[in-house]
Design a protein around this motif. Structure first.
Motif, PDB file in Angstrom:
ATOM      1  N   ARG A 113     -25.180  41.544  14.073  1.00 51.34           N
ATOM      2  CA  ARG A 113     -24.593  41.742  12.736  1.00 51.34           C
ATOM      3  C   ARG A 113     -25.847  41.826  11.450  1.00 51.34           C
ATOM      4  NH1 ARG A 113     -20.952  38.024  13.167  1.00 51.34           N
ATOM      5  NH2 ARG A 113     -19.449  39.339  14.006  1.00 51.34           N
ATOM      6  N   SER A 114     -26.536  40.571  11.610  1.00 47.17           N
ATOM      7  CA  SER A 114     -27.564  40.423  10.551  1.00 47.17           C
ATOM      8  C   SER A 114     -28.555  41.530  10.797  1.00 47.17           C
ATOM      9  CB  SER A 114     -28.271  39.236  10.713  1.00 47.17           C
ATOM     10  OG  SER A 114     -27.393  38.133  10.579  1.00 47.17           O
ATOM     11  N   LEU A 115     -29.059  41.785  11.746  1.00 46.30           N
ATOM     12  CA  LEU A 115     -30.160  42.819  12.086  1.00 46.30           C
ATOM     13  C   LEU A 115     -29.469  44.214  11.580  1.00 46.30           C
ATOM     14  CD1 LEU A 115     -32.952  43.907  12.974  1.00 46.30           C
ATOM     15  CD2 LEU A 115     -31.859  44.145  15.294  1.00 46.30           C
ATOM     16  N   ALA A 116     -28.353  44.667  11.831  1.00 49.27           N
ATOM     17  CA  ALA A 116     -27.650  45.946  11.586  1.00 49.27           C
ATOM     18  C   ALA A 116     -27.796  46.123   9.840  1.00 49.27           C
ATOM     19  CB  ALA A 116     -26.326  46.158  11.943  1.00 49.27           C
ATOM     20  N   ARG A 117     -27.524  44.655   9.199  1.00 54.20           N
ATOM     21  CA  ARG A 117     -27.243  44.564   7.789  1.00 54.20           C
ATOM     22  C   ARG A 117     -28.584  44.790   7.078  1.00 54.20           C
ATOM     23  NH1 ARG A 117     -23.360  39.478   7.675  1.00 54.20           N
ATOM     24  NH2 ARG A 117     -21.220  40.581   7.704  1.00 54.20           N
ATOM     25  N   LEU A 118     -29.598  44.103   7.674  1.00 45.40           N
ATOM     26  CA  LEU A 118     -31.107  44.321   7.137  1.00 45.40           C
ATOM     27  C   LEU A 118     -31.506  45.881   7.267  1.00 45.40           C
ATOM     28  CD1 LEU A 118     -32.662  41.127   8.562  1.00 45.40           C
ATOM     29  CD2 LEU A 118     -32.364  41.465   6.474  1.00 45.40           C
ATOM     30  N   LEU A 119     -31.279  46.337   8.404  1.00 43.07           N
ATOM     31  CA  LEU A 119     -31.567  47.768   8.522  1.00 43.07           C
ATOM     32  C   LEU A 119     -31.029  48.481   7.551  1.00 43.07           C
ATOM     33  CD1 LEU A 119     -31.924  47.820  12.400  1.00 43.07           C
ATOM     34  CD2 LEU A 119     -33.920  47.964  10.837  1.00 43.07           C
ATOM     35  N   ARG A 132     -17.711  48.175  23.570  1.00 50.05           N
ATOM     36  CA  ARG A 132     -17.311  46.975  23.268  1.00 50.05           C
ATOM     37  C   ARG A 132     -18.654  45.814  23.139  1.00 50.05           C
ATOM     38  NH1 ARG A 132     -13.671  48.133  27.571  1.00 50.05           N
ATOM     39  NH2 ARG A 132     -11.323  48.496  26.742  1.00 50.05           N
ATOM     40  N   GLY A 133     -18.428  45.034  22.370  1.00 45.84           N
ATOM     41  CA  GLY A 133     -19.497  43.802  22.277  1.00 45.84           C
ATOM     42  C   GLY A 133     -20.619  44.093  21.181  1.00 45.84           C
ATOM     43  N   ILE A 134     -21.696  43.997  21.445  1.00 47.35           N
ATOM     44  CA  ILE A 134     -22.910  44.208  20.683  1.00 47.35           C
ATOM     45  C   ILE A 134     -22.881  45.443  20.005  1.00 47.35           C
ATOM     46  CG2 ILE A 134     -25.584  44.422  20.390  1.00 47.35           C
ATOM     47  CD1 ILE A 134     -24.528  41.516  20.574  1.00 47.35           C
ATOM     48  N   ASP A 135     -22.686  46.649  20.744  1.00 53.44           N
ATOM     49  CA  ASP A 135     -22.675  47.885  20.129  1.00 53.44           C
ATOM     50  C   ASP A 135     -21.670  47.936  18.977  1.00 53.44           C
ATOM     51  OD1 ASP A 135     -23.860  48.429  22.678  1.00 53.44           O
ATOM     52  OD2 ASP A 135     -23.138  50.447  22.815  1.00 53.44           O
ATOM     53  N   GLY A 136     -20.324  47.612  18.974  1.00 53.04           N
ATOM     54  CA  GLY A 136     -19.281  47.546  18.244  1.00 53.04           C
ATOM     55  C   GLY A 136     -19.660  46.681  16.825  1.00 53.04           C
ATOM     56  N   VAL A 137     -20.198  45.588  17.322  1.00 54.03           N
ATOM     57  CA  VAL A 137     -20.462  44.666  16.103  1.00 54.03           C
ATOM     58  C   VAL A 137     -21.668  45.310  15.188  1.00 54.03           C
ATOM     59  CG1 VAL A 137     -21.862  42.486  15.631  1.00 54.03           C
ATOM     60  CG2 VAL A 137     -19.762  42.774  17.424  1.00 54.03           C
ATOM     61  N   ALA A 138     -22.512  45.835  15.914  1.00 51.41           N
ATOM     62  CA  ALA A 138     -23.653  46.258  14.994  1.00 51.41           C
ATOM     63  C   ALA A 138     -23.417  47.519  14.307  1.00 51.41           C
ATOM     64  CB  ALA A 138     -24.949  46.758  16.058  1.00 51.41           C
ATOM     65  N   MET A 139     -22.519  48.497  14.776  1.00 48.82           N
ATOM     66  CA  MET A 139     -21.990  49.578  14.209  1.00 48.82           C
ATOM     67  C   MET A 139     -21.261  49.185  12.971  1.00 48.82           C
ATOM     68  SD  MET A 139     -21.629  52.216  17.397  1.00 48.82           S
ATOM     69  CE  MET A 139     -22.026  53.814  16.554  1.00 48.82           C
ATOM     70  N   ARG A 140     -20.312  48.289  13.245  1.00 52.15           N
ATOM     71  CA  ARG A 140     -19.401  48.249  12.102  1.00 52.15           C
ATOM     72  C   ARG A 140     -20.227  47.239  10.944  1.00 52.15           C
ATOM     73  NH1 ARG A 140     -15.545  46.831  16.281  1.00 52.15           N
ATOM     74  NH2 ARG A 140     -13.910  48.168  15.854  1.00 52.15           N
ATOM     75  N   ALA A 141     -21.052  46.250  11.497  1.00 51.97           N
ATOM     76  CA  ALA A 141     -22.047  45.513  10.261  1.00 51.97           C
ATOM     77  C   ALA A 141     -22.691  46.681   9.448  1.00 51.97           C
ATOM     78  CB  ALA A 141     -23.122  44.884  10.973  1.00 51.97           C
ATOM     79  N   SER A 142     -23.485  47.987  10.219  1.00 53.75           N
ATOM     80  CA  SER A 142     -24.179  48.778   9.417  1.00 53.75           C
ATOM     81  C   SER A 142     -23.100  49.537   8.542  1.00 53.75           C
ATOM     82  CB  SER A 142     -24.610  49.964  10.492  1.00 53.75           C
ATOM     83  OG  SER A 142     -25.479  50.834   9.891  1.00 53.75           O
TER      84      SER A 142
END
Length: 289
Positions: A113-119, A132-142
């Motif tokens: 989540r934090s890395l996706a937001r920074l990017l 599910r998992g890391i993929d979805g979390v990162a995409m939603r944060a972005s």
């Protein structure tokens, strides 16, 4: 042809390179026929299918066409055809793949989540596989940070997997959703490693947040180093996955980080080095559906 049983992306690409065009490869299939009826029927059927898919917002690019992502075309196992929804952007060649386990702990979720937001805040597209998992979390944060978010899926466009990510997939399609499989193609286990190969070739680098010995992200890590793409892994991945230690020991471009900020800094350094060595990339043409 791409919808026929036992169709091979790798073999088809090699044949296209050998004979100069997809049309030449298709003509070879009917070379023993006295008339061109079979060839002509294949072309008509394909054209009708493409028109139908276009009406649904599903677009097609071929590896020799102008609309095919240039960075993906450079890898040896790029799919000959690519279906997409949304639009290609000149900044997509800077995209960063964030992937990992389907069952992350809270630390892994927060890292992604934090890395996706920074990017996203810095305008760097985040690409992932909608799992599910890391993929979805990162995409939603972005998406929540207003970032461009790109999905590469292991099924055809119009198929939602996992089902609970339907809304997420539709939202990602407003940016860019990619598949090497014909629209409507069902999910199957062998398609996910193929999807990871395509994601690796599309992204400028891959970040693996959390993964174990049998994680499917292993396929993307191995594809990335074969593609000459840098890989960033967390120290957790290095401890838990022998394949990660092997990649590091064998001297591939693997950076180990402990925090999202360290990962973000590593991404920036990789992008600066790439531009210094080869100049800025870019599609040259902005393609919008």
């Amino acid at each position: 042809m791409a919808t026929t049983p036992r169709f091979s992306w790798a073999k088809t690409r090699l044949r296209i390179e050998e004979f100069g065009s997809a049309e030449a490869v298709l003509r070879l299939k009917f070379s023993n026929e006295l008339l061109d009826d079979g060839f002509d029927q294949e072309i008509r059927t394909a054209s009708q299918a493409i028109d139908s898919y276009e009406a649904q917002g599903f677009h097609l690019s071929t590896i020799r066409g102008d609309g095919y992502p240039r960075q993906l075309r450079t890898v040896h196992d790029a799919p000959p055809v690519l279906w997409w929804q949304g639009f290609h952007d000149v900044g997509d060649e800077d995209s960063v793949a964030i992937v990992g386990t389907r069952a992350p702990d809270e630390w892994g979720k927060e890292f992604a989540r934090s890395l996706a937001r920074l990017l996203a805040i810095q305008g760097v597209p985040v690409v992932s596989g909608l799992a599910r998992g890391i993929d979805g979390v990162a995409m939603r944060a972005s998406l929540e940070a207003g970032g461009r978010t790109i999905g590469v899926i292991g099924a055809g466009l119009g198929v939602y997997y996992p089902p609970e990510h339907r809304d997420l997939q539709d939202e990602v399609a407003n940016s860019l959703l990619l598949s090497q499989f014909a629209p409507g193609t069902a999910v199957s286990k062998p398609k996910f490693p193929m999807r990871n190969i395509t994601m690796s070739g599309f992204a400028s680098l891959t970040v693996i947040v959390q993964a174990g010995e049998t994680s499917g992200t292993m396929h993307q890590a191995k594809a990335a180093v074969k593609h000459g793409r840098p890989v960033i892994i967390t120290s957790q991945v290095l401890r838990s996955a022998g394949w990660a230690r092997d990649l590091k020991r064998e001297g591939y471009e693997v950076t180990v980080v402990d925090t999202p900020r360290e990962a973000f800094t590593a991404v920036q350094e990789i992008h600066r080095s790439r531009r210094a060595a080869a100049g800025d990339w870019g599609f040259g043409t902005l393609l919008r559906a």
